[in-house]
Design a protein around this motif. Structure first.
Motif, PDB file in Angstrom:
ATOM      1  N   LEU A 196      15.009  -4.193 -23.489  1.00 29.83           N
ATOM      2  CA  LEU A 196      14.734  -4.171 -22.058  1.00 29.83           C
ATOM      3  C   LEU A 196      13.304  -4.645 -21.818  1.00 29.83           C
ATOM      4  N   ASP A 197      13.148  -5.611 -20.931  1.00 25.88           N
ATOM      5  CA  ASP A 197      11.826  -6.110 -20.561  1.00 25.88           C
ATOM      6  C   ASP A 197      11.256  -5.275 -19.420  1.00 25.88           C
ATOM      7  N   PHE A 198       9.947  -5.160 -19.395  1.00 21.09           N
ATOM      8  CA  PHE A 198       9.272  -4.461 -18.303  1.00 21.09           C
ATOM      9  C   PHE A 198       7.821  -4.915 -18.248  1.00 21.09           C
ATOM     10  N   THR A 199       7.154  -4.565 -17.156  1.00 17.91           N
ATOM     11  CA  THR A 199       5.742  -4.884 -16.989  1.00 17.91           C
ATOM     12  C   THR A 199       5.006  -3.597 -16.611  1.00 17.91           C
ATOM     13  N   PRO A 200       4.217  -3.017 -17.513  1.00 21.46           N
ATOM     14  CA  PRO A 200       3.508  -1.776 -17.196  1.00 21.46           C
ATOM     15  C   PRO A 200       2.385  -2.010 -16.192  1.00 21.46           C
ATOM     16  N   PHE A 201       2.018  -0.954 -15.464  1.00 22.78           N
ATOM     17  CA  PHE A 201       0.992  -1.083 -14.435  1.00 22.78           C
ATOM     18  C   PHE A 201       0.204   0.213 -14.328  1.00 22.78           C
ATOM     19  N   LYS A 202      -1.045   0.090 -13.907  1.00 24.20           N
ATOM     20  CA  LYS A 202      -1.912   1.245 -13.711  1.00 24.20           C
ATOM     21  C   LYS A 202      -1.568   1.936 -12.400  1.00 24.20           C
ATOM     22  N   HIS A 203      -1.667   3.243 -12.400  1.00 24.49           N
ATOM     23  CA  HIS A 203      -1.369   4.025 -11.210  1.00 24.49           C
ATOM     24  C   HIS A 203      -2.221   3.602 -10.025  1.00 24.49           C
ATOM     25  N   ASP A 204      -3.521   3.514 -10.204  1.00 25.85           N
ATOM     26  CA  ASP A 204      -4.413   3.191  -9.085  1.00 25.85           C
ATOM     27  C   ASP A 204      -4.097   1.817  -8.503  1.00 25.85           C
ATOM     28  N   GLU A 205      -3.790   0.864  -9.374  1.00 30.62           N
ATOM     29  CA  GLU A 205      -3.462  -0.472  -8.897  1.00 30.62           C
ATOM     30  C   GLU A 205      -2.110  -0.487  -8.190  1.00 30.62           C
ATOM     31  N   PHE A 206      -1.192   0.352  -8.654  1.00 30.57           N
ATOM     32  CA  PHE A 206       0.110   0.462  -8.008  1.00 30.57           C
ATOM     33  C   PHE A 206      -0.044   0.992  -6.582  1.00 30.57           C
ATOM     34  N   ILE A 207      -0.858   2.013  -6.414  1.00 35.20           N
ATOM     35  CA  ILE A 207      -1.126   2.564  -5.090  1.00 35.20           C
ATOM     36  C   ILE A 207      -1.714   1.494  -4.176  1.00 35.20           C
ATOM     37  N   SER A 208      -2.600   0.681  -4.712  1.00 33.90           N
ATOM     38  CA  SER A 208      -3.206  -0.393  -3.934  1.00 33.90           C
ATOM     39  C   SER A 208      -2.150  -1.411  -3.501  1.00 33.90           C
ATOM     40  N   ARG A 209      -1.210  -1.723  -4.375  1.00 35.01           N
ATOM     41  CA  ARG A 209      -0.150  -2.671  -4.037  1.00 35.01           C
ATOM     42  C   ARG A 209       0.743  -2.123  -2.923  1.00 35.01           C
ATOM     43  N   LEU A 210       1.057  -0.844  -3.029  1.00 32.98           N
ATOM     44  CA  LEU A 210       1.877  -0.214  -1.994  1.00 32.98           C
ATOM     45  C   LEU A 210       1.179  -0.279  -0.642  1.00 32.98           C
ATOM     46  N   ARG A 211      -0.135  -0.055  -0.654  1.00 28.53           N
ATOM     47  CA  ARG A 211      -0.928  -0.120   0.580  1.00 28.53           C
ATOM     48  C   ARG A 211      -0.928  -1.545   1.126  1.00 28.53           C
ATOM     49  N   ASP A 212      -1.032  -2.533   0.229  1.00 32.02           N
ATOM     50  CA  ASP A 212      -1.030  -3.933   0.644  1.00 32.02           C
ATOM     51  C   ASP A 212       0.299  -4.332   1.298  1.00 32.02           C
ATOM     52  N   CYS A 213       1.367  -3.593   0.964  1.00 28.32           N
ATOM     53  CA  CYS A 213       2.683  -3.873   1.553  1.00 28.32           C
ATOM     54  C   CYS A 213       2.877  -3.152   2.880  1.00 28.32           C
ATOM     55  N   GLY A 214       1.843  -2.452   3.345  1.00 32.15           N
ATOM     56  CA  GLY A 214       1.911  -1.785   4.636  1.00 32.15           C
ATOM     57  C   GLY A 214       2.423  -0.363   4.581  1.00 32.15           C
ATOM     58  N   LEU A 215       2.448   0.234   3.387  1.00 36.75           N
ATOM     59  CA  LEU A 215       2.987   1.572   3.221  1.00 36.75           C
ATOM     60  C   LEU A 215       1.873   2.621   3.122  1.00 36.75           C
ATOM     61  N   LYS A 216       2.127   3.759   3.716  1.00 36.49           N
ATOM     62  CA  LYS A 216       1.203   4.885   3.686  1.00 36.49           C
ATOM     63  C   LYS A 216       1.705   5.922   2.677  1.00 36.49           C
ATOM     64  N   THR A 217       0.828   6.372   1.788  1.00 38.18           N
ATOM     65  CA  THR A 217       1.212   7.373   0.803  1.00 38.18           C
ATOM     66  C   THR A 217       1.270   8.749   1.453  1.00 38.18           C
ATOM     67  N   VAL A 218       2.458   9.367   1.398  1.00 41.91           N
ATOM     68  CA  VAL A 218       2.654  10.707   1.941  1.00 41.91           C
ATOM     69  C   VAL A 218       2.474  11.756   0.846  1.00 41.91           C
ATOM     70  N   LYS A 219       2.987  11.458  -0.347  1.00 40.75           N
ATOM     71  CA  LYS A 219       2.893  12.389  -1.470  1.00 40.75           C
ATOM     72  C   LYS A 219       2.838  11.603  -2.762  1.00 40.75           C
ATOM     73  N   ASP A 220       1.974  12.024  -3.674  1.00 46.51           N
ATOM     74  CA  ASP A 220       1.811  11.364  -4.972  1.00 46.51           C
ATOM     75  C   ASP A 220       1.541  12.455  -5.997  1.00 46.51           C
TER      76      ASP A 220
END
Length: 255
Positions: free
Chosen positions: A216-240
Motif C-alpha cells: 500500500l502506498d501512502f504519503t506521511p505528513f506532519k500534524h502541524d502542516e496538516f492543520i495548515s492545509r485544512l485551514r487553507d481549504c477554508g476549514l475551521k478546527t473544532v476539535k483536535d
C-alpha cells in the motif's frame, strides 16, 4: 503512485482486508466509533445526511445506519464497496453505496451532507500535498455550510520519529485458515511517497506456510502542516485530539 494505483492495491487485498479484523468484535468497533462521535452525531438535524467517504469494509457506515442515521458510503475501491455491502447485508442494515474517489464526489453530490467522515487513515493515500489539498477541497464542496468534516489518521509524527521497521500480528483465524501478518514499513520523510508491505503468512497445516504479499502506498505528513492545509481549504478546527505519543488522532472541522 496515483489514485488508480491505490484503487488496484485495495481491490487486490479485499479478502485479506477482513483477515486484519478477524477475531475482533465488530460490534465493539461500531460502538467505539459511535461513542467517540456521540456529541457530533447528536447535533444532526432531523433528516440530516452523513457521508462516509472512505467506507472500507463498512463498519462505520453500518454503525451509523444502525443508529438510525441517513448515511451514504463511498470508496475509491470497488472491492471495498463490495465488503461494505456484504457487511451491511449481514447485519440487515442497507444503505446506498457508490464507488467514487474523493475528487469525484462533487460531480455526484452537491453540498448535501451535514457530516462527512474520512476515516481509517485514508487521507494519507493522497499522492502528494497538492493532491491532498484537492481531496480535502472535494470533501469541503459536498459539506453544507456549517457542516462538519471528520478526518482520522495515523500519527505520522510518531511513526517517522520511531522509525519502526516491522510490526507483526498474533495468529488470526479467518474462515477455515490461520494467518499471521507482518507490516514492513518503507518510510521516507514527510510529504515523500512511502509504502508498507503487508505479508500474510497462511498456515496451511502444522508444517507448511504460504506467503501472500501486498503493498500500500501512502504519503506521511506532519500534524502541524496538516492543520495548515485544512485551514487553507477554508476549514475551521473544532476539535483536535492529537498527542505526540498516540498512534492515531482525529480532527473535527467546520465549513
Amino acid at each position: 503512485m496515483d489514485n488508480n494505483n491505490v484503487e488496484k492495491q485495495y481491490n487486490s487485498m479485499s479478502h485479506f482486508y477482513n483477515v486484519l479484523y478477524s477475531g475482533c468484535d465488530m460490534k465493539e468497533y461500531e460502538n467505539t466509533f459511535i461513542n467517540e462521535y456521540e456529541d457530533l452525531l447528536n447535533s444532526l438535524p432531523v433528516n440530516g445526511k452523513v457521508l462516509d467517504s472512505s467506507c472500507g469494509n463498512g463498519i462505520q457506515a453500518t454503525a451509523l445506519k444502525r443508529n438510525g442515521i441517513n448515511v451514504i458510503g463511498t470508496d475509491i475501491s470497488e472491492e471495498m464497496i463490495n465488503l461494505t455491502q456484504q457487511y451491511s447485508k449481514d447485519n440487515n442494515l442497507l444503505f446506498p453505496t457508490k464507488q467514487l474517489s474523493w475528487q469525484q464526489l462533487p460531480n455526484n453530490f452537491g453540498d448535501d451532507f451535514d457530516i462527512v467522515f474520512c476515516c481509517g487513515n485514508s487521507i494519507c493515500h493522497s499522492i502528494d500535498k497538492e493532491d491532498m489539498l484537492n481531496n480535502i477541497k472535494s470533501l469541503y464542496r459536498v459539506t453544507k455550510n456549517g457542516g462538519k468534516i471528520v478526518i482520522d489518521t495515523r500519527n505520522w509524527d510518531k511513526v517517522i520519529k520511531e522509525n519502526i521497521r516491522f510490526t507483526t500480528s498474533d495468529v488470526k483465524k479467518y474462515i477455515d485458515k490461520k494467518y499471521v501478518f507482518t507490516y514492513i514499513w518503507n518510510l521516507n520523510s514527510f510529504d515523500e511517497r512511502s509504502n508498507v508491505e503487508i505479508l500474510f503468512i497462511e498456515i496451511t497445516n502444522d508444517k507448511e506456510t504460504k506467503c501472500i504479499p501486498f503493498k500500500l502506498d501512502f504519503t506521511p505528513f506532519k500534524h502541524d502542516e496538516f492543520i495548515s492545509r485544512l485551514r487553507d481549504c477554508g476549514l475551521k478546527t473544532v476539535k483536535d485530539n492529537f498527542q505526540l505519543n498516540n498512534d492515531m488522532y482525529s480532527i473535527i472541522l467546520e465549513k
